[in-house]
Design an enzyme around this catalytic site. Structure first.
Site, short mmCIF file in Angstrom:
data_model
loop_
_atom_site.label_atom_id
_atom_site.label_comp_id
_atom_site.label_asym_id
_atom_site.label_seq_id
_atom_site.Cartn_x
_atom_site.Cartn_y
_atom_site.Cartn_z
N ASP A 92 -36.13 18.98 6.58
CA ASP A 92 -36.74 20.29 6.82
C ASP A 92 -36.15 20.91 8.08
O ASP A 92 -35.62 20.21 8.95
CB ASP A 92 -38.25 20.15 7.03
CG ASP A 92 -38.94 19.63 5.78
OD1 ASP A 92 -38.40 19.80 4.68
OD2 ASP A 92 -40.03 19.04 5.92
N1 URA Z 1 -40.29 14.41 4.68
C1 URA Z 1 -40.66 15.58 5.18
O1 URA Z 1 -41.81 15.96 5.10
N2 URA Z 1 -39.73 16.35 5.77
C2 URA Z 1 -38.44 15.97 5.91
O2 URA Z 1 -37.63 16.70 6.49
C3 URA Z 1 -38.07 14.72 5.40
C4 URA Z 1 -39.01 13.96 4.78
#
Ligand code: URA
Length: 240
Positions: free
Chosen positions: A106
């Site tokens: 993310d």
């Molecule tokens: N899980 C999440 O919630 N975000 C990420 O970036 C990776 C795994």
């Protein structure tokens, strides 16, 4: 390596575009076994032909593998109109190679991201059937318990009814209000760590990926920096 067009080979180093290679060839600056190359679309096997540009001998590998310590604020994408992507953190010569991130983090997640142009390897790492493990460090707004560890190990059911594959939750520390945990997943669903933690009543405040299969984030690699994978790291991935 198989025979490849000269323009494709030289541009695979990330140092010249295909158009620039054409120009180099026209100017007689590219030598193949000591003789000026004639055309940019001539084919060579670099294992059997010594290729030089301006007298410098070039070395080739078929694919490029880069470890990035992703910072927050950039997208795990190859292009975006508004927001910088992970490719913007690489030097221009690497941006010219067709690298892509293997999986996504993310925008507000930090940590290990592999960038490559090796499609089959990316496919193997991401294939849901292979269950390649990913380890995350998270700081949570809330404290999880041994009961949550058991729920993770059983396969936590998310708010939309999806039952996660069994995952490992390790409780590292807490101050009674916030906590630190390590989470190992064997799949990669959208916002999975955040959704799992929220499901247990402890939203994620900070998230960082530490490893993906055999590849570990180099502790010496500062946030926002990149380096090529070592020979050993590449071999460990290619064994998958
Ligand atoms: N899980 C999440 O919630 N975000 C990420 O970036 C990776 C795994």
């Amino acid at each position: 390596m198989a025979q490849m067009r000269l323009d494709k080979l030289l541009s695979s180093t990330g140092r010249w575009s295909r158009r620039e290679v054409k120009q180099l060839v026209r100017e007689g600056r590219v030598l193949a076994d000591g003789r000026p190359a004639v055309a940019a679309d001539d084919k060579y096997d670099p294992e059997h032909t010594v290729l030089q540009v301006d007298g410098e001998r070039l070395s080739f590998s078929e694919h490029c593998y880069v470890m990035l310590h992703k910072p927050t604020g950039v997208l795990s994408a190859t292009e975006d109109r508004c927001t910088p992507t992970v490719l913007d953190l690489l030097p221009l010569e690497l941006q010219k190679r067709e690298l892509f991130p293997v999986g996504r983090l993310d925008k507000d997640t930090e940590g290990l991201l592999l960038l490559t142009d090796d499609g089959p390897l990316a496919h193997r790492l991401l294939s849901p059937r292979r269950h390649v493990d990913k380890v995350y460090y998270a700081r949570l707004d809330g404290v999880l318990t041994e009961a949550d560890c058991a729920a993770f190990a059983d396969g936590l059911v998310l708010e939309d009814g999806y039952r996660c594959l069994p995952a490992q939750l390790r409780l590292l520390a807490d101050d009674g209000g916030r906590s630190e945990v390590l989470i190992t997943l064997h799949e990669g669903k959208f916002h999975q760590v955040k959704r799992m933690a929220a499901r247990c009543g402890a939203p994620v405040l900070y998230l960082k990926r530490l490893s993906m299969g055999p590849l570990r984030l180099d502790p010496a690699l500062e946030c926002g920096k990149w380096r090529y994978l070592t020979k050993e790291e590449k071999e460990s991935l290619l064994l998958l």
